[in-house]
Design a protein around this motif. Structure first.
Motif, PDB file in Angstrom:
ATOM      1  N   GLU A 100      18.087  23.845 -39.275  1.00 42.32           N
ATOM      2  CA  GLU A 100      17.777  23.943 -41.029  1.00 42.32           C
ATOM      3  C   GLU A 100      18.975  23.039 -41.447  1.00 42.32           C
ATOM      4  N   GLN A 101      18.447  22.258 -42.492  1.00 42.21           N
ATOM      5  CA  GLN A 101      19.475  21.603 -43.365  1.00 42.21           C
ATOM      6  C   GLN A 101      19.647  21.999 -44.692  1.00 42.21           C
ATOM      7  N   ASN A 102      20.730  21.664 -45.024  1.00 41.68           N
ATOM      8  CA  ASN A 102      20.973  22.216 -46.249  1.00 41.68           C
ATOM      9  C   ASN A 102      22.124  21.429 -47.003  1.00 41.68           C
ATOM     10  N   GLU A 103      21.989  20.141 -46.935  1.00 38.89           N
ATOM     11  CA  GLU A 103      23.187  19.198 -47.217  1.00 38.89           C
ATOM     12  C   GLU A 103      22.671  18.118 -48.378  1.00 38.89           C
ATOM     13  N   LYS A 118      16.023  25.951 -52.060  1.00 38.58           N
ATOM     14  CA  LYS A 118      16.711  26.301 -51.066  1.00 38.58           C
ATOM     15  C   LYS A 118      16.446  25.446 -49.909  1.00 38.58           C
ATOM     16  N   ASN A 119      17.468  25.375 -49.070  1.00 40.65           N
ATOM     17  CA  ASN A 119      17.376  24.673 -47.832  1.00 40.65           C
ATOM     18  C   ASN A 119      16.746  23.148 -47.924  1.00 40.65           C
ATOM     19  N   THR A 120      17.373  22.506 -48.926  1.00 36.26           N
ATOM     20  CA  THR A 120      16.996  21.099 -49.176  1.00 36.26           C
ATOM     21  C   THR A 120      17.907  20.093 -48.924  1.00 36.26           C
ATOM     22  N   SER A 121      17.791  19.100 -48.155  1.00 40.74           N
ATOM     23  CA  SER A 121      18.523  18.106 -47.802  1.00 40.74           C
ATOM     24  C   SER A 121      18.266  16.845 -48.484  1.00 40.74           C
ATOM     25  N   ASN A 137      13.080  23.609 -49.042  1.00 41.00           N
ATOM     26  CA  ASN A 137      12.707  22.727 -47.741  1.00 41.00           C
ATOM     27  C   ASN A 137      12.451  21.370 -47.810  1.00 41.00           C
ATOM     28  N   VAL A 138      12.924  20.602 -49.057  1.00 41.71           N
ATOM     29  CA  VAL A 138      12.577  19.251 -49.145  1.00 41.71           C
ATOM     30  C   VAL A 138      13.473  18.438 -48.481  1.00 41.71           C
ATOM     31  N   ASP A 154       7.451  22.369 -52.095  1.00 34.71           N
ATOM     32  CA  ASP A 154       8.101  22.709 -51.139  1.00 34.71           C
ATOM     33  C   ASP A 154       7.534  22.051 -49.626  1.00 34.71           C
ATOM     34  N   ASN A 155       8.753  21.657 -48.874  1.00 37.79           N
ATOM     35  CA  ASN A 155       8.507  21.221 -47.430  1.00 37.79           C
ATOM     36  C   ASN A 155       8.017  19.939 -47.625  1.00 37.79           C
TER      37      ASN A 155
END
Length: 341
Positions: A100-103, A118-121, A137-138, A154-155
Protein backbone atom coordinates in the motif's frame (compact mmCIF):
# COMPACT_ATOMS: atom_id res chain seq x y z
CA UNK A 1 14.10 -14.57 -19.75
CA UNK A 2 11.73 -15.22 -16.86
CA UNK A 3 9.64 -12.51 -15.15
CA UNK A 4 9.62 -13.02 -11.38
CA UNK A 5 6.22 -13.25 -9.67
CA UNK A 6 4.82 -14.28 -6.33
CA UNK A 7 5.03 -18.02 -5.70
CA UNK A 8 1.83 -19.98 -6.33
CA UNK A 9 0.70 -23.57 -6.84
CA UNK A 10 -1.06 -24.90 -9.91
CA UNK A 11 -4.17 -25.42 -7.74
CA UNK A 12 -4.24 -21.73 -6.79
CA UNK A 13 -3.79 -20.63 -10.38
CA UNK A 14 -6.46 -22.97 -11.73
CA UNK A 15 -8.94 -21.73 -9.11
CA UNK A 16 -8.52 -18.14 -10.35
CA UNK A 17 -10.00 -19.08 -13.72
CA UNK A 18 -12.07 -22.08 -12.60
CA UNK A 19 -10.03 -24.38 -14.81
CA UNK A 20 -9.07 -28.03 -14.52
CA UNK A 21 -5.59 -29.40 -13.88
CA UNK A 22 -3.57 -32.11 -15.56
CA UNK A 23 -0.50 -33.18 -13.57
CA UNK A 24 0.85 -32.68 -10.06
CA UNK A 25 -1.53 -30.40 -8.06
CA UNK A 26 1.33 -29.39 -5.73
CA UNK A 27 3.52 -27.96 -8.50
CA UNK A 28 4.66 -24.39 -7.72
CA UNK A 29 5.84 -21.57 -9.97
CA UNK A 30 7.59 -18.28 -9.22
CA UNK A 31 7.92 -16.76 -12.68
CA UNK A 32 6.38 -16.26 -16.13
CA UNK A 33 8.15 -16.91 -19.43
CA UNK A 34 7.52 -17.80 -23.06
CA UNK A 35 7.37 -21.45 -24.01
CA UNK A 36 10.84 -21.43 -25.54
CA UNK A 37 12.54 -19.64 -22.63
CA UNK A 38 10.62 -21.05 -19.66
CA UNK A 39 12.42 -22.99 -16.95
CA UNK A 40 11.35 -25.45 -14.30
CA UNK A 41 9.87 -22.72 -12.04
CA UNK A 42 7.93 -20.85 -14.74
CA UNK A 43 4.36 -20.57 -15.98
CA UNK A 44 3.72 -20.26 -19.72
CA UNK A 45 0.76 -20.53 -22.11
CA UNK A 46 -0.06 -21.85 -25.58
CA UNK A 47 -2.78 -20.18 -27.67
CA UNK A 48 -1.27 -19.82 -31.15
CA UNK A 49 -0.45 -22.87 -33.27
CA UNK A 50 2.49 -21.02 -34.84
CA UNK A 51 4.32 -21.86 -31.61
CA UNK A 52 3.50 -25.57 -31.62
CA UNK A 53 7.15 -26.58 -31.89
CA UNK A 54 7.97 -24.63 -28.73
CA UNK A 55 5.18 -26.39 -26.82
CA UNK A 56 6.63 -29.79 -27.66
CA UNK A 57 10.00 -28.91 -26.11
CA UNK A 58 9.08 -26.47 -23.35
CA UNK A 59 10.74 -26.76 -19.94
CA UNK A 60 7.96 -24.80 -18.21
CA UNK A 61 6.56 -26.13 -14.94
CA UNK A 62 3.00 -25.30 -16.00
CA UNK A 63 1.43 -24.46 -19.36
CA UNK A 64 -2.05 -22.98 -19.83
CA UNK A 65 -3.61 -24.46 -22.95
CA UNK A 66 -6.77 -25.73 -24.62
CA UNK A 67 -7.79 -29.34 -23.83
CA UNK A 68 -7.34 -30.23 -27.52
CA UNK A 69 -3.60 -29.50 -27.19
CA UNK A 70 -3.00 -31.52 -24.04
CA UNK A 71 -1.54 -34.53 -25.87
CA UNK A 72 1.34 -32.34 -27.10
CA UNK A 73 2.17 -30.90 -23.69
CA UNK A 74 5.19 -32.45 -21.94
CA UNK A 75 4.49 -30.89 -18.53
CA UNK A 76 1.75 -29.94 -16.06
CA UNK A 77 -1.20 -28.14 -17.60
CA UNK A 78 -4.08 -25.81 -16.76
CA UNK A 79 -6.87 -26.56 -19.22
CA UNK A 80 -8.99 -23.67 -20.51
CA UNK A 81 -11.27 -23.09 -23.48
CA UNK A 82 -9.63 -19.65 -23.81
CA UNK A 83 -5.96 -20.04 -22.81
CA UNK A 84 -5.00 -16.46 -23.60
CA UNK A 85 -7.75 -14.98 -21.44
CA UNK A 86 -6.93 -17.44 -18.66
CA UNK A 87 -3.27 -16.41 -18.87
CA UNK A 88 -4.24 -12.72 -18.70
CA UNK A 89 -6.25 -13.23 -15.51
CA UNK A 90 -3.63 -15.42 -13.86
CA UNK A 91 -0.73 -13.12 -14.80
CA UNK A 92 -2.61 -10.12 -13.43
CA UNK A 93 -3.07 -11.92 -10.11
CA UNK A 94 0.54 -13.10 -9.98
CA UNK A 95 2.00 -9.65 -10.58
CA UNK A 96 -0.41 -7.54 -8.55
CA UNK A 97 1.40 -5.55 -5.87
CA UNK A 98 0.25 -5.98 -2.28
CA UNK A 99 2.15 -2.97 -0.99
CA UNK A 100 0.00 0.00 0.00
CA UNK A 101 1.19 3.46 -0.86
CA UNK A 102 0.04 6.63 0.82
CA UNK A 103 2.74 9.11 -0.01
CA UNK A 104 2.66 12.63 -1.38
CA UNK A 105 6.03 13.81 -2.67
CA UNK A 106 7.39 16.99 -1.16
CA UNK A 107 7.82 18.48 -4.63
CA UNK A 108 4.18 17.98 -5.61
CA UNK A 109 2.19 21.20 -6.09
CA UNK A 110 -1.40 20.86 -4.85
CA UNK A 111 -3.96 23.66 -4.54
CA UNK A 112 -5.63 24.13 -1.14
CA UNK A 113 -9.17 23.17 -2.19
CA UNK A 114 -8.30 19.73 -3.61
CA UNK A 115 -9.99 16.63 -2.18
CA UNK A 116 -7.65 13.61 -1.99
CA UNK A 117 -8.92 10.13 -1.06
CA UNK A 118 -7.40 7.42 1.07
CA UNK A 119 -4.24 5.48 0.21
CA UNK A 120 -3.40 7.76 -2.70
CA UNK A 121 0.16 8.15 -4.01
CA UNK A 122 1.28 11.41 -5.65
CA UNK A 123 4.76 11.44 -7.18
CA UNK A 124 7.45 14.04 -7.59
CA UNK A 125 6.57 17.27 -9.42
CA UNK A 126 2.91 16.39 -9.86
CA UNK A 127 0.69 19.48 -10.21
CA UNK A 128 -2.97 19.37 -9.16
CA UNK A 129 -5.15 22.39 -9.85
CA UNK A 130 -7.97 24.02 -7.96
CA UNK A 131 -11.20 22.13 -7.30
CA UNK A 132 -9.92 18.68 -8.22
CA UNK A 133 -11.32 15.51 -6.65
CA UNK A 134 -8.92 12.56 -6.41
CA UNK A 135 -10.43 9.24 -5.30
CA UNK A 136 -9.16 6.43 -3.08
CA UNK A 137 -6.18 4.28 -4.12
CA UNK A 138 -5.24 6.58 -6.99
CA UNK A 139 -1.60 6.67 -8.15
CA UNK A 140 -0.23 9.73 -9.96
CA UNK A 141 3.33 9.13 -11.07
CA UNK A 142 6.00 11.82 -11.40
CA UNK A 143 5.32 14.84 -13.57
CA UNK A 144 1.58 14.43 -14.08
CA UNK A 145 -0.29 17.71 -14.53
CA UNK A 146 -3.95 17.81 -13.49
CA UNK A 147 -5.70 21.08 -14.32
CA UNK A 148 -8.60 22.68 -12.43
CA UNK A 149 -11.85 20.88 -11.61
CA UNK A 150 -10.75 17.42 -12.73
CA UNK A 151 -12.37 14.33 -11.20
CA UNK A 152 -10.37 11.11 -10.93
CA UNK A 153 -12.27 8.15 -9.47
CA UNK A 154 -10.95 5.34 -7.26
CA UNK A 155 -8.17 2.90 -8.21
CA UNK A 156 -6.97 4.78 -11.28
CA UNK A 157 -3.28 4.89 -12.25
CA UNK A 158 -1.60 7.61 -14.28
CA UNK A 159 1.98 7.07 -15.33
CA UNK A 160 4.59 9.81 -15.65
CA UNK A 161 3.88 13.03 -17.54
CA UNK A 162 0.19 12.55 -18.24
CA UNK A 163 -1.60 15.87 -18.86
CA UNK A 164 -5.27 16.26 -17.94
CA UNK A 165 -6.90 19.56 -18.94
CA UNK A 166 -9.65 21.25 -16.90
CA UNK A 167 -13.11 19.77 -16.26
CA UNK A 168 -12.18 16.27 -17.40
CA UNK A 169 -13.74 13.29 -15.61
CA UNK A 170 -11.84 9.98 -15.32
CA UNK A 171 -13.63 6.85 -14.06
CA UNK A 172 -12.62 4.04 -11.74
CA UNK A 173 -9.92 1.44 -12.40
CA UNK A 174 -8.48 3.32 -15.38
CA UNK A 175 -4.87 3.08 -16.58
CA UNK A 176 -3.41 6.09 -18.41
CA UNK A 177 0.10 5.73 -19.81
CA UNK A 178 2.89 8.25 -20.07
CA UNK A 179 2.51 11.23 -22.34
CA UNK A 180 -1.25 10.92 -22.83
CA UNK A 181 -3.09 14.24 -23.17
CA UNK A 182 -6.77 14.35 -22.29
CA UNK A 183 -8.94 17.41 -22.77
CA UNK A 184 -6.83 19.53 -25.11
CA UNK A 185 -8.65 21.76 -27.59
CA UNK A 186 -10.26 20.13 -30.58
CA UNK A 187 -9.30 21.27 -34.08
CA UNK A 188 -12.06 23.84 -34.44
CA UNK A 189 -11.31 26.67 -36.84
CA UNK A 190 -13.49 28.90 -39.01
CA UNK A 191 -12.31 30.50 -42.24
CA UNK A 192 -12.62 34.25 -42.58
CA UNK A 193 -11.55 35.45 -46.04
CA UNK A 194 -8.67 33.01 -46.22
CA UNK A 195 -7.60 33.32 -42.62
CA UNK A 196 -8.37 30.84 -39.85
CA UNK A 197 -10.22 31.90 -36.69
CA UNK A 198 -10.10 29.64 -33.63
CA UNK A 199 -13.47 28.31 -32.44
CA UNK A 200 -13.59 28.00 -28.62
CA UNK A 201 -13.74 24.39 -27.42
CA UNK A 202 -16.16 24.49 -24.50
CA UNK A 203 -17.06 20.84 -23.91
CA UNK A 204 -15.38 18.25 -21.71
CA UNK A 205 -13.92 14.75 -21.93
CA UNK A 206 -15.74 12.04 -19.99
CA UNK A 207 -13.82 8.77 -19.52
CA UNK A 208 -15.71 5.80 -18.08
CA UNK A 209 -14.58 2.98 -15.81
CA UNK A 210 -11.97 0.32 -16.65
CA UNK A 211 -10.58 2.32 -19.57
CA UNK A 212 -6.94 2.03 -20.64
CA UNK A 213 -5.32 4.86 -22.63
CA UNK A 214 -1.96 4.25 -24.27
CA UNK A 215 1.19 6.35 -24.30
CA UNK A 216 1.01 9.63 -26.21
CA UNK A 217 -2.63 9.16 -27.12
CA UNK A 218 -4.60 12.41 -27.32
CA UNK A 219 -8.31 12.92 -26.65
CA UNK A 220 -9.69 16.35 -27.51
CA UNK A 221 -12.42 18.05 -25.49
CA UNK A 222 -15.77 18.66 -27.16
CA UNK A 223 -16.58 21.87 -28.98
CA UNK A 224 -19.89 22.25 -27.13
CA UNK A 225 -21.01 18.70 -26.33
CA UNK A 226 -18.61 16.32 -24.57
CA UNK A 227 -16.15 13.80 -25.99
CA UNK A 228 -17.12 10.48 -24.40
CA UNK A 229 -15.12 7.29 -23.87
CA UNK A 230 -17.44 4.65 -22.40
CA UNK A 231 -16.65 1.88 -19.90
CA UNK A 232 -14.15 -0.81 -20.85
CA UNK A 233 -12.66 0.94 -23.87
CA UNK A 234 -9.01 0.05 -24.62
CA UNK A 235 -6.90 2.57 -26.54
CA UNK A 236 -3.41 1.76 -27.79
CA UNK A 237 -0.50 4.22 -28.11
CA UNK A 238 -0.47 7.21 -30.46
CA UNK A 239 -4.20 7.46 -31.16
CA UNK A 240 -5.87 10.78 -32.05
CA UNK A 241 -9.49 11.18 -30.94
CA UNK A 242 -10.99 14.48 -32.07
CA UNK A 243 -13.66 16.64 -30.46
CA UNK A 244 -17.17 15.30 -29.86
CA UNK A 245 -16.21 11.70 -30.67
CA UNK A 246 -18.24 9.08 -28.79
CA UNK A 247 -16.69 5.60 -28.36
CA UNK A 248 -18.97 2.81 -27.16
CA UNK A 249 -18.16 0.44 -24.31
CA UNK A 250 -15.65 -2.38 -24.71
CA UNK A 251 -14.30 -1.13 -28.02
CA UNK A 252 -10.57 -1.71 -28.66
CA UNK A 253 -8.52 0.58 -30.92
CA UNK A 254 -4.94 -0.18 -32.03
CA UNK A 255 -2.08 2.29 -32.44
CA UNK A 256 -1.94 5.24 -34.84
CA UNK A 257 -5.68 5.35 -35.52
CA UNK A 258 -7.14 8.79 -36.23
CA UNK A 259 -10.80 9.53 -35.57
CA UNK A 260 -12.09 12.86 -36.88
CA UNK A 261 -14.58 15.04 -35.05
CA UNK A 262 -18.17 14.14 -34.14
CA UNK A 263 -17.94 10.50 -35.18
CA UNK A 264 -19.63 7.79 -33.12
CA UNK A 265 -18.06 4.35 -32.68
CA UNK A 266 -20.36 1.59 -31.45
CA UNK A 267 -19.95 -0.96 -28.69
CA UNK A 268 -17.54 -3.92 -28.83
CA UNK A 269 -15.82 -2.74 -32.01
CA UNK A 270 -12.21 -3.48 -32.96
CA UNK A 271 -10.24 -1.00 -35.07
CA UNK A 272 -6.88 -2.06 -36.51
CA UNK A 273 -3.70 0.00 -36.42
CA UNK A 274 -3.34 3.00 -38.69
CA UNK A 275 -7.01 3.14 -39.68
CA UNK A 276 -8.60 6.52 -40.37
CA UNK A 277 -12.23 7.46 -39.69
CA UNK A 278 -13.63 10.64 -41.23
CA UNK A 279 -15.77 13.06 -39.25
CA UNK A 280 -19.51 13.00 -38.58
CA UNK A 281 -19.80 9.24 -39.26
CA UNK A 282 -21.54 6.51 -37.29
CA UNK A 283 -20.19 2.98 -36.88
CA UNK A 284 -22.49 0.22 -35.65
CA UNK A 285 -21.82 -2.12 -32.74
CA UNK A 286 -19.60 -5.18 -33.27
CA UNK A 287 -17.75 -3.78 -36.29
CA UNK A 288 -14.16 -4.88 -37.00
CA UNK A 289 -12.13 -2.50 -39.19
CA UNK A 290 -8.84 -3.97 -40.37
CA UNK A 291 -5.48 -2.18 -40.24
CA UNK A 292 -4.86 0.97 -42.33
CA UNK A 293 -8.44 1.06 -43.64
CA UNK A 294 -9.99 4.45 -44.45
CA UNK A 295 -13.63 4.80 -43.39
CA UNK A 296 -15.36 7.44 -45.55
CA UNK A 297 -19.01 6.66 -44.85
CA UNK A 298 -21.08 5.33 -41.95
CA UNK A 299 -21.23 1.60 -41.26
CA UNK A 300 -24.71 0.44 -40.32
CA UNK A 301 -24.24 -3.32 -39.90
CA UNK A 302 -21.89 -5.47 -37.82
CA UNK A 303 -19.10 -7.25 -39.68
CA UNK A 304 -15.50 -7.05 -40.85
CA UNK A 305 -14.55 -4.16 -43.14
CA UNK A 306 -11.31 -3.46 -45.06
CA UNK A 307 -9.84 -1.04 -47.56
CA UNK A 308 -6.46 -0.46 -49.17
CA UNK A 309 -4.01 -2.76 -50.94
CA UNK A 310 -1.90 -5.24 -48.93
CA UNK A 311 1.87 -5.29 -49.43
CA UNK A 312 3.16 -6.74 -52.71
CA UNK A 313 6.50 -7.10 -54.44
CA UNK A 314 7.21 -3.66 -55.93
CA UNK A 315 7.22 -4.74 -59.58
CA UNK A 316 3.88 -6.51 -59.21
CA UNK A 317 2.42 -3.52 -57.40
CA UNK A 318 3.42 -1.19 -60.28
CA UNK A 319 1.75 -3.52 -62.81
CA UNK A 320 -1.42 -3.65 -60.76
CA UNK A 321 -1.43 0.11 -60.32
CA UNK A 322 -1.21 0.62 -64.09
CA UNK A 323 -4.14 -1.74 -64.53
CA UNK A 324 -6.06 0.08 -61.83
CA UNK A 325 -5.76 3.34 -63.79
CA UNK A 326 -7.19 1.52 -66.82
CA UNK A 327 -10.30 0.27 -65.01
CA UNK A 328 -12.53 3.09 -66.19
CA UNK A 329 -11.53 2.61 -69.83
CA UNK A 330 -12.02 -1.16 -69.51
CA UNK A 331 -15.46 -0.67 -67.93
CA UNK A 332 -16.53 1.61 -70.78
CA UNK A 333 -15.34 -0.91 -73.41
CA UNK A 334 -17.17 -3.72 -71.62
CA UNK A 335 -20.34 -1.66 -71.52
CA UNK A 336 -20.10 -0.98 -75.27
CA UNK A 337 -19.60 -4.70 -76.00
CA UNK A 338 -22.64 -5.60 -73.92
CA UNK A 339 -24.75 -3.08 -75.84
CA UNK A 340 -23.79 -4.79 -79.12
CA UNK A 341 -25.07 -8.19 -78.00
Amino acid sequence: MSISTRQASIKELANIVEATIQGDPETYISGIATLQLAGQNDLSFFSNRKYHKFLLNTKAAIVILHPDDLENCPTNAILSDDPYLAYARIAAWLTKSNTEQNEIASTAVIEDNVVIGKNTSIGANVVIGSGCQIGDNVTLHAGCVIADDVKIADNTIMYSNVSIYSNVSIGQHCIIHSGAVIGSDGFGIANEKGRWFKVPQLGRVIVGDNVEIGANTTIDRGAIEDTIIENGVKLDNLIQIAHNVHIGENTAIAGCVGIAGSSTIGKSCAIGGGAGILGHLSIADHVHITATSLVTKSITEAGVYSSGTPLQENGQWHKNFVRFKQLDKMARRLSELEKKK
